[in-house]
Design an enzyme around this catalytic site. Sequence first.
Site, PDB file in Angstrom:
ATOM      1  N   CYS A 157       6.205   0.234   7.856  1.00 28.20           N
ATOM      2  CA  CYS A 157       5.813   1.332   6.973  1.00 28.20           C
ATOM      3  C   CYS A 157       6.990   1.672   6.066  1.00 28.20           C
ATOM      4  O   CYS A 157       8.132   1.746   6.523  1.00 28.20           O
ATOM      5  CB  CYS A 157       5.429   2.552   7.807  1.00 28.20           C
ATOM      6  N   LEU A 158       6.695   1.878   4.785  1.00 29.46           N
ATOM      7  CA  LEU A 158       7.763   2.199   3.826  1.00 29.46           C
ATOM      8  C   LEU A 158       8.453   3.518   4.177  1.00 29.46           C
ATOM      9  O   LEU A 158       9.587   3.748   3.760  1.00 29.46           O
ATOM     10  CB  LEU A 158       7.185   2.274   2.405  1.00 29.46           C
TER      11      LEU A 158
ATOM     12  N   HIS B  98      -4.245   1.530   7.602  1.00 25.87           N
ATOM     13  CA  HIS B  98      -2.898   2.133   7.667  1.00 25.87           C
ATOM     14  C   HIS B  98      -2.776   3.275   6.652  1.00 25.87           C
ATOM     15  O   HIS B  98      -2.286   4.355   6.980  1.00 25.87           O
ATOM     16  CB  HIS B  98      -1.872   1.020   7.396  1.00 25.87           C
ATOM     17  N   GLU B  99      -3.281   3.042   5.428  1.00 24.03           N
ATOM     18  CA  GLU B  99      -3.161   4.068   4.376  1.00 24.03           C
ATOM     19  C   GLU B  99      -4.045   5.283   4.659  1.00 24.03           C
ATOM     20  O   GLU B  99      -3.629   6.424   4.462  1.00 24.03           O
ATOM     21  CB  GLU B  99      -3.543   3.495   3.007  1.00 24.03           C
TER      22      GLU B  99
ATOM     23  N   GLY C 286       0.842  -1.191   0.000  1.00 20.50           N
ATOM     24  CA  GLY C 286       0.000   0.000   0.000  1.00 20.50           C
ATOM     25  C   GLY C 286       0.872   1.234   0.000  1.00 20.50           C
ATOM     26  O   GLY C 286       2.045   1.184   0.389  1.00 20.50           O
TER      27      GLY C 286
ATOM     28  N   HIS D  99      -2.535   7.565   7.000  1.00 20.37           N
ATOM     29  CA  HIS D  99      -1.512   8.424   6.383  1.00 20.37           C
ATOM     30  C   HIS D  99      -2.137   9.732   5.870  1.00 20.37           C
ATOM     31  O   HIS D  99      -1.515  10.787   5.937  1.00 20.37           O
ATOM     32  CB  HIS D  99      -0.857   7.721   5.181  1.00 20.37           C
TER      33      HIS D  99
ATOM     34  N   GLN E  29       3.171   9.964   1.034  1.00 16.19           N
ATOM     35  CA  GLN E  29       4.446   9.239   1.064  1.00 16.19           C
ATOM     36  C   GLN E  29       5.294   9.485  -0.181  1.00 16.19           C
ATOM     37  O   GLN E  29       6.478   9.153  -0.205  1.00 16.19           O
ATOM     38  CB  GLN E  29       4.203   7.730   1.226  1.00 16.19           C
TER      39      GLN E  29
END
Length: 186
Positions: free
Chosen positions: A102-103, A144-145, A46, A148, A51
């Site tokens: 998380c990226l 999670h997204e 995702g 963000h 991000q």
Amino acid sequence: MTLRPIVQLDNPILRRRAIKVTSFGPEFQTLVDDMVETMLDAPGVGLAAPQVNVSQRLIVVRLPDDEESREEYGDQAGVLYAVVNPEIIKASKTRLDGVEACLSIPGWFGSVDRHEAVIITGLDRHGKPLRIKARGWQARVFQHEIDHLDGRLYIDIATDVWKAKDAEDDGEELTEAEEHARRSAD
Ligand code: CO
């Protein structure tokens, strides 16, 4: 399509509330394509627009579709979603604890409590309304997204956060949950 750099924890854009998308023109279509490519390249499951340094309410989600993932996720594996202005309109009372990564925060893991299932409404990349029922890991990724987009990171709500062991340094291996979280970072 172009890979875009993924912004890291110290970038204040991750803490901003992203603005609603109102334009679905060529520039926006390029953003969607670039985010999909960047997510798959990472690899991740995702990605939210902040991000890649764009403060707009857009997320992309795709669980992998290798054999192991197909066993784990069933028909959710490999399905690509791009959701604009997503909202959780319904969430299960049942919550599940899981290990996330998380990226934008590489090398760390956290234990996060999420709704087991959610219903999401929003628009597709062309502005057409859509509604998604997600459960299990996919529901976790959507939560999670969407966090963000509100400037919230998993480390804010995690019951525990820890640094990944450096397997090469001390010979310790990642736990199964950590390995899964690393394969499924978002
Ligand atoms: Co993330």
